[in-house]
Design a protein around this motif. Sequence first.
Motif, PDB file in Angstrom:
ATOM      1  N   GLU A  65       0.886  -1.177   0.217  1.00  0.00           N
ATOM      2  CA  GLU A  65       0.066   0.019   0.042  1.00  0.00           C
ATOM      3  C   GLU A  65       1.048   1.038   0.123  1.00  0.00           C
ATOM      4  O   GLU A  65       0.540   2.231  -0.524  1.00  0.00           O
ATOM      5  CB  GLU A  65      -1.098  -0.066   1.254  1.00  0.00           C
ATOM      6  CG  GLU A  65      -1.913   1.058   1.122  1.00  0.00           C
ATOM      7  CD  GLU A  65      -2.864   0.638  -0.043  1.00  0.00           C
ATOM      8  OE1 GLU A  65      -3.153   1.606  -0.812  1.00  0.00           O
ATOM      9  OE2 GLU A  65      -3.376  -0.411  -0.339  1.00  0.00           O
ATOM     10  N   VAL A  66       1.924   1.105   0.781  1.00  0.00           N
ATOM     11  CA  VAL A  66       2.608   2.467   0.939  1.00  0.00           C
ATOM     12  C   VAL A  66       3.600   2.818  -0.308  1.00  0.00           C
ATOM     13  O   VAL A  66       4.025   3.967  -0.409  1.00  0.00           O
ATOM     14  CB  VAL A  66       3.477   2.561   2.184  1.00  0.00           C
ATOM     15  CG1 VAL A  66       2.866   2.479   3.443  1.00  0.00           C
ATOM     16  CG2 VAL A  66       4.668   1.363   1.973  1.00  0.00           C
ATOM     17  N   ASP A  67       3.764   1.702  -1.257  1.00  0.00           N
ATOM     18  CA  ASP A  67       4.484   1.953  -2.371  1.00  0.00           C
ATOM     19  C   ASP A  67       3.562   2.582  -3.733  1.00  0.00           C
ATOM     20  O   ASP A  67       4.206   3.003  -4.595  1.00  0.00           O
ATOM     21  CB  ASP A  67       5.067   0.702  -2.961  1.00  0.00           C
ATOM     22  CG  ASP A  67       6.173   0.155  -2.173  1.00  0.00           C
ATOM     23  OD1 ASP A  67       6.637   1.129  -1.564  1.00  0.00           O
ATOM     24  OD2 ASP A  67       6.574  -1.060  -2.118  1.00  0.00           O
ATOM     25  N   VAL A 103      -7.845   3.946   4.426  1.00  0.00           N
ATOM     26  CA  VAL A 103      -8.646   2.830   5.127  1.00  0.00           C
ATOM     27  C   VAL A 103      -8.045   1.635   4.954  1.00  0.00           C
ATOM     28  O   VAL A 103      -7.825   0.826   6.177  1.00  0.00           O
ATOM     29  CB  VAL A 103     -10.009   2.888   4.499  1.00  0.00           C
ATOM     30  CG1 VAL A 103     -10.949   1.637   4.948  1.00  0.00           C
ATOM     31  CG2 VAL A 103     -10.698   4.111   4.618  1.00  0.00           C
ATOM     32  N   LYS A 104      -7.507   1.031   3.893  1.00  0.00           N
ATOM     33  CA  LYS A 104      -6.992  -0.293   3.889  1.00  0.00           C
ATOM     34  C   LYS A 104      -5.649  -0.107   4.576  1.00  0.00           C
ATOM     35  O   LYS A 104      -5.279  -1.127   5.329  1.00  0.00           O
ATOM     36  CB  LYS A 104      -6.526  -0.605   2.331  1.00  0.00           C
ATOM     37  CG  LYS A 104      -7.893  -0.714   1.505  1.00  0.00           C
ATOM     38  CD  LYS A 104      -7.317  -1.038   0.156  1.00  0.00           C
ATOM     39  CE  LYS A 104      -8.282  -1.489  -0.764  1.00  0.00           C
ATOM     40  NZ  LYS A 104      -8.007  -1.837  -2.346  1.00  0.00           N
ATOM     41  N   LEU A 105      -4.870   0.778   4.500  1.00  0.00           N
ATOM     42  CA  LEU A 105      -3.543   0.945   5.428  1.00  0.00           C
ATOM     43  C   LEU A 105      -3.954   0.808   7.022  1.00  0.00           C
ATOM     44  O   LEU A 105      -3.119  -0.116   7.818  1.00  0.00           O
ATOM     45  CB  LEU A 105      -2.822   1.942   4.915  1.00  0.00           C
ATOM     46  CG  LEU A 105      -1.550   2.532   5.747  1.00  0.00           C
ATOM     47  CD1 LEU A 105      -0.444   1.207   5.142  1.00  0.00           C
ATOM     48  CD2 LEU A 105      -1.195   3.800   5.388  1.00  0.00           C
ATOM     49  N   THR A 106      -4.962   1.583   7.409  1.00  0.00           N
ATOM     50  CA  THR A 106      -5.060   1.533   8.694  1.00  0.00           C
ATOM     51  C   THR A 106      -5.698   0.140   9.023  1.00  0.00           C
ATOM     52  O   THR A 106      -5.248  -0.448  10.213  1.00  0.00           O
ATOM     53  CB  THR A 106      -6.272   2.551   9.129  1.00  0.00           C
ATOM     54  OG1 THR A 106      -5.759   3.761   8.504  1.00  0.00           O
ATOM     55  CG2 THR A 106      -6.712   2.642  10.366  1.00  0.00           C
ATOM     56  N   ASN A 107      -6.482  -0.518   8.502  1.00  0.00           N
ATOM     57  CA  ASN A 107      -6.997  -1.794   8.710  1.00  0.00           C
ATOM     58  C   ASN A 107      -5.980  -2.943   8.785  1.00  0.00           C
ATOM     59  O   ASN A 107      -5.927  -3.742   9.759  1.00  0.00           O
ATOM     60  CB  ASN A 107      -8.348  -2.122   7.625  1.00  0.00           C
ATOM     61  CG  ASN A 107      -9.463  -1.484   7.798  1.00  0.00           C
ATOM     62  OD1 ASN A 107      -9.583  -1.155   9.282  1.00  0.00           O
ATOM     63  ND2 ASN A 107     -10.206  -1.485   6.841  1.00  0.00           N
TER      64      ASN A 107
END
Length: 397
Positions: free
Chosen positions: A88-90, A97-101
Amino acid sequence: MDIDMLLSSPEELEGEGYKNIKEGNLKDGIKMLVRAAKKYEESGELKKAASLYKEAGLLLKDRLRLHEQAKPLIRRVAYLHIKLIEREVDKNEVNLVKLTNSCLSVIEAFTLLEDDNNLKKYAREFAKMFEDLGTNYLEANEVDSAIVSYESAYRYYDLIGDKEGIKKIAGKLIEIFGRIAEEAISEERYEDSGEAFEKVANYVKTIFGYDEKYKELMETAGKHYEKASKLAYAEGDLENLTRLLLKAQYSYLLARNFNRANLIGLNLIKMLNQVVNNLRSEGLFDKVGEKLMEFAEALIALGKIENAMKVYKEALDESGGLIDLRARIRISVIKYLAAKEQDLNMLRALDTIQFLIRNAKFLDAIELAENAIRKYEGGEEILREIYKAEGIVFPEE
């Protein structure tokens, strides 16, 4: 249906696994879920794989009491979500939302494993990651995303007890919400300004505690919610009027201006009676549950716990027992107890609970809320009243 563990698709294995579990064949069901998870993982569906590994691990741990056998599966959950975070960070545009989950899933996994070293290691990494994201979003003038990122950073610094990190992020959020409050006032958006002052108060208390600064800011939030409620009244919007007055009541409560909170609460109860009766007479039953919930929350702020639980039971019946109402009733109790005792620890617990709710982790939020309530003298009795309203019956001791 014959299932070939090697040739069957992950969907077939998953379906057969659940079928076995439903029929009571736990061990066979778990084996199939694990095999399905491995196939999902091999095909690159990491989120689906992690979900099944978690389910299989929890079944081993909680249903079969095979704690050691569960550990490798739960550890796999953590590492798959770490891979998802890296992916995700790339990306050019991060989905917060996806990162936090995924971050929450990593923390949850290491918590279940009681792996304190990895929990702290990754919480620190997540805190720095979200802090950097917040700074980048702020530079790009993407204020909403900056707030989400900084609030996540705050959560992880708080988790590891990094006081400097907590104060640094709190300072950034105070600055952002201060600007939002000024803009909202200039545009006469008083609900928005009330919310911004409430946020400023929340992060001010991180630095100075439950002191006069916090109470003054909560008092100001209450005044702005009242201004917004007067505009709703002028427009004949009774539904918004009661919602805004409830916000004002709780702001004054946490400001420990009990006279003002009680006065608003008593008037609010009369209005809510009228609104509920009107909605029922108009056949708008889908809105009745929400207004009954507001009624219960208003009663809690007045300290009328027993009466509140009767109305809360009605709210659950009317709304079908929505889980967010179960979280809200516990939050109302925590706010009431925090104000009554001027208890900073209650407010700090509330920070985490609200963070979990924002990320749809209602069950985790409810568990944390109940742990906070239990620490208060008389808390167990309050929880029993809540359970009774929810239809949970305990055997006589």
